[in-house]
Design a protein around this motif. Structure first.
Motif, mmCIF file in Angstrom:
data_model
loop_
_atom_site.group_PDB
_atom_site.id
_atom_site.type_symbol
_atom_site.label_atom_id
_atom_site.label_comp_id
_atom_site.label_asym_id
_atom_site.label_seq_id
_atom_site.Cartn_x
_atom_site.Cartn_y
_atom_site.Cartn_z
ATOM 1 N N ALA A 69 1.061 -1.337 0.031
ATOM 2 C CA ALA A 69 -0.014 -0.018 0.007
ATOM 3 C C ALA A 69 1.028 1.348 -0.008
ATOM 4 O O ALA A 69 0.436 2.397 -0.443
ATOM 5 N N ASP A 70 2.188 1.103 0.526
ATOM 6 C CA ASP A 70 3.028 2.293 0.528
ATOM 7 C C ASP A 70 3.579 2.794 -0.942
ATOM 8 O O ASP A 70 4.237 3.616 -1.131
ATOM 9 N N LEU A 71 3.265 1.787 -1.849
ATOM 10 C CA LEU A 71 4.083 1.989 -3.181
ATOM 11 C C LEU A 71 3.011 1.762 -4.222
ATOM 12 O O LEU A 71 3.457 2.287 -5.433
ATOM 13 N N VAL A 72 1.800 1.328 -3.894
ATOM 14 C CA VAL A 72 0.875 1.060 -4.962
ATOM 15 C C VAL A 72 -0.298 1.540 -4.454
ATOM 16 O O VAL A 72 -1.018 1.171 -3.569
ATOM 17 N N ASP A 73 -0.995 2.386 -5.279
ATOM 18 C CA ASP A 73 -2.455 3.055 -5.083
ATOM 19 C C ASP A 73 -3.510 1.934 -5.808
ATOM 20 O O ASP A 73 -3.269 1.532 -6.875
ATOM 21 N N VAL A 74 -4.669 1.633 -5.018
ATOM 22 C CA VAL A 74 -5.663 0.924 -5.489
ATOM 23 C C VAL A 74 -6.814 2.083 -6.041
ATOM 24 O O VAL A 74 -7.134 2.718 -5.212
ATOM 25 N N VAL A 75 -7.301 1.991 -7.065
ATOM 26 C CA VAL A 75 -8.399 2.673 -7.913
ATOM 27 C C VAL A 75 -9.379 1.583 -8.089
ATOM 28 O O VAL A 75 -9.531 0.822 -9.071
ATOM 29 N N THR A 76 -10.633 1.665 -7.488
ATOM 30 C CA THR A 76 -11.789 0.846 -7.617
ATOM 31 C C THR A 76 -13.019 2.013 -8.671
ATOM 32 O O THR A 76 -13.237 2.819 -8.094
ATOM 33 N N ALA A 77 -12.995 1.129 -9.700
ATOM 34 C CA ALA A 77 -14.002 1.980 -10.626
ATOM 35 C C ALA A 77 -14.350 1.187 -11.923
ATOM 36 O O ALA A 77 -13.382 0.299 -12.230
ATOM 37 N N ALA A 78 -15.307 1.584 -12.587
ATOM 38 C CA ALA A 78 -15.747 0.801 -13.791
ATOM 39 C C ALA A 78 -15.551 1.579 -15.196
ATOM 40 O O ALA A 78 -15.580 2.815 -14.914
ATOM 41 N N PRO A 79 -15.011 0.848 -16.166
ATOM 42 C CA PRO A 79 -14.960 1.601 -17.247
ATOM 43 C C PRO A 79 -16.236 2.096 -18.042
ATOM 44 O O PRO A 79 -17.447 1.629 -17.797
ATOM 45 N N ARG A 80 -16.026 3.345 -18.634
ATOM 46 C CA ARG A 80 -17.229 3.836 -19.254
ATOM 47 C C ARG A 80 -16.882 4.085 -20.770
ATOM 48 O O ARG A 80 -15.644 4.460 -21.220
ATOM 49 N N HIS A 81 -17.499 3.911 -21.523
ATOM 50 C CA HIS A 81 -17.598 4.492 -23.130
ATOM 51 C C HIS A 81 -16.298 3.717 -23.557
ATOM 52 O O HIS A 81 -15.389 4.569 -24.273
ATOM 53 N N LEU A 82 -16.079 2.527 -23.607
ATOM 54 C CA LEU A 82 -15.105 1.883 -24.275
ATOM 55 C C LEU A 82 -15.212 1.776 -25.631
ATOM 56 O O LEU A 82 -16.273 1.314 -26.295
ATOM 57 N N PRO A 83 -14.047 2.199 -26.470
ATOM 58 C CA PRO A 83 -14.295 2.204 -27.946
ATOM 59 C C PRO A 83 -14.339 0.853 -28.530
ATOM 60 O O PRO A 83 -13.684 -0.125 -27.855
ATOM 61 N N GLU A 84 -14.805 0.697 -29.539
ATOM 62 C CA GLU A 84 -14.700 -0.633 -30.207
ATOM 63 C C GLU A 84 -13.147 -1.155 -30.210
ATOM 64 O O GLU A 84 -12.242 -0.336 -30.759
ATOM 65 N N GLY A 85 -12.973 -2.399 -29.989
ATOM 66 C CA GLY A 85 -11.586 -2.729 -30.071
ATOM 67 C C GLY A 85 -10.729 -2.544 -29.068
ATOM 68 O O GLY A 85 -9.761 -2.843 -28.822
#
Length: 494
Positions: free
Chosen positions: A433-449
């Motif tokens: 935890a002192d070297l890596v941040d955790v981001v909890t979130a869901a992707p939005r509007h992903l382009p095709e591919g």
């Protein structure tokens, strides 16, 4: 030690490296022989990958309005870089002086100590560190550091003094570059091939044009001073028939097409980055951009090494990852030089190449090569298409509102993207935890591919490259241990 790390050279690579080390919590001195920053601007922009790296650190607003276009060229042949997802030719109309000013301010705000008018005249690596002999405005001074990094350009003193091998080919031609006013030149933004050479002209300000002049059959000269404007104007007139002698030269320089690369990016406690490690024909803003990429790749690794949170293999990966990138840079600039600057004998090759560039797969290959967006490192076993590649900038929605895949990288730490709200995943990352941040979130509007589709988690190194994914990889702690050390994991289980 006067500082754990001393950097020689306050150009873009040196300033970015200094800032990255400060983000990693390491004290750094930057020594530059110039008493004040240069106002010369050899580069007028940077490639797509450099744009991404600056965005990852929140720096883009510092450069002002960026002229970004998908249209560019490869060896003077038009190329639409938009054929590749996220690709473009790069940021244009950003003078290197503006870039260095923005990066210098950033490094200073983070606490980097930049000393100007300090010339390095000697160095000695004794296995425990490096002794650095300098000439300063107040007389001779000896400094000592654990690591010395040469970011001092194509004529690098550090490279020569430390005994790096620098094989390659010398310049075969001389080219002039100048910023001139009062001429109202016809724009030739990607160059015009003429029977006796090539000229380029592009407006860079009110009544100011950047010109480049290449005359066939002119042997490179060893110069100690910039060319006179009359020499540049004479060459322009011989090639185009246009008389620009009445213009005003704001800045003039000359350059060649020497192509060289060091055989190793590190010798003991001395490392190289940017033009000190590789020199080539300047085309497409790649030199500055690859130097910045070198610095971002090296910075977090060197900081972890100095802090003692990484083993020797992490710093070894700097050469392993960046030397192939530098070699590919030399290859593509050599190829572009042949296509762009050769005489009539190359016309059949240009015609064949133009036909090949009609193929989408060829355009994607060239766009990825020059933009830097296709760089993929060996980060270990796995099958995910993002593994080892840079994370694309995508919108996310988390508990605190909208964010992006790259916003958390602004601190220069590792980032674990938890895209499926997985508490087990977060618990596995707690020892780091002192070297890596955790981001909890869901992707939005992903382009095709977009390869992020179907991905539930991704571990990002501080340089934005993906080190682990779910699905497609083994246990997360293995990747965390490889890239961020074992101490946290061991301590948490004592």
């Amino acid at each position: 030690m006067d500082a754990p790390v001393i950097i020689v050279g306050a150009g873009p690579a040196g300033l970015v490296l200094a800032a990255e080390l400060r983000l990693g919590g390491v004290e750094v001195l930057v020594l530059d022989r110039l008493e004040k920053p240069s106002e010369e601007s050899r580069s007028l922009g940077f490639t797509a990958r450099a744009v991404e790296l600056f965005d990852q650190r929140g720096l883009l607003p510092r450069f002002g309005e960026l002229g970004i276009s998908a249209r560019g060229h490869f060896g003077g042949l038009p190329l639409d870089y938009g054929v590749l997802l996220d690709a473009h030719f790069g940021a244009r109309a950003v003078p290197q002086a503006v870039t260095e000013r923005a990066l210098g301010d950033w490094a200073a705000e983070l606490g980097a100590d930049v000393r100007r008018g300090w010339t390095v005249v000697g160095l000695h690596d004794d296995g425990e560190g490096v002794r650095v002999e300098t000439e300063t405005p107040d007389g001779p001074r000896t400094l000592r550091c654990r690591y010395l990094v040469g970011c001092d350009g194509g004529h690098s003193f550090v490279r020569r003094a430390a005994g790096f091998e620098f094989p390659g080919t010398p310049s075969t031609r001389e080219m002039f570059v100048a910023d001139i006013g009062g001429c109202s030149l016809r724009p030739r933004p990607i160059g015009e091939r003429l029977p006796s050479g090539m000229v380029m002209a592009t407006p860079i300000g009110e009544d100011v044009d950047r010109i480049i002049v290449v005359e066939h059959g002119v042997q490179p000269r060893r110069r100690t001073e910039p060319p006179e404007f009359a020499e540049v104007a004479d060459a322009w007139e011989r090639l185009t028939g246009e008389d620009i002698h009445g213009g005003t030269a704001h800045w003039i320089s000359s350059f060649g097409d020497a192509t060289r690369q060091v055989t190793e990016y590190r010798r003991g406690s001395v490392l190289l980055a940017g033009d000190a490690a590789h020199t080539h024909l300047p085309v497409g803003g790649q030199g500055l951009s690859v130097g910045v990429q070198d610095a971002v790749n090296l910075g977090w690794k060197l900081a972890a090494t100095v802090r003692g949170t990484a083993g020797p293999e992490l710093l070894d990966s700097y050469h392993a990852e960046r030397h192939p990138v530098g070699a590919r840079l030399l290859l593509n600039t050599l190829a572009q030089g042949v296509l762009f600057l050769s005489g009539a004998e190359v016309e059949p090759l240009r015609e064949v190449f133009a036909d090949l560039m009609e193929l989408p797969e060829v355009r994607r290959h060239l766009a990825g090569m020059v933009s830097g967006l296709d760089i993929r490192y060996d980060v270990g076993p796995g099958t995910h298409p993002l593994l080892g590649a840079r994370v694309p900038r995508r919108e996310l929605l988390g508990p605190d509102g909208p964010t992006t895949t790259t916003a958390a990288l602004r601190t220069g730490r590792g980032v674990l993207l938890d895209l499926a709200d997985d508490p087990e995943l977060r618990r596995a990352a707690e020892p780091w935890a002192d070297l890596v941040d955790v981001v909890t979130a869901a992707p939005r509007h992903l382009p095709e591919g977009c390869p992020l589709a179907g991905t539930s988690a991704a571990l990002l190194r501080p340089d934005g490259h993906v080190a682990w994914t779910d699905p497609g990889c083994g246990p997360l702690p293995d990747a965390l241990t490889r890239w961020f050390g074992t101490k946290r994991f061991a301590t948490s289980h004592q």
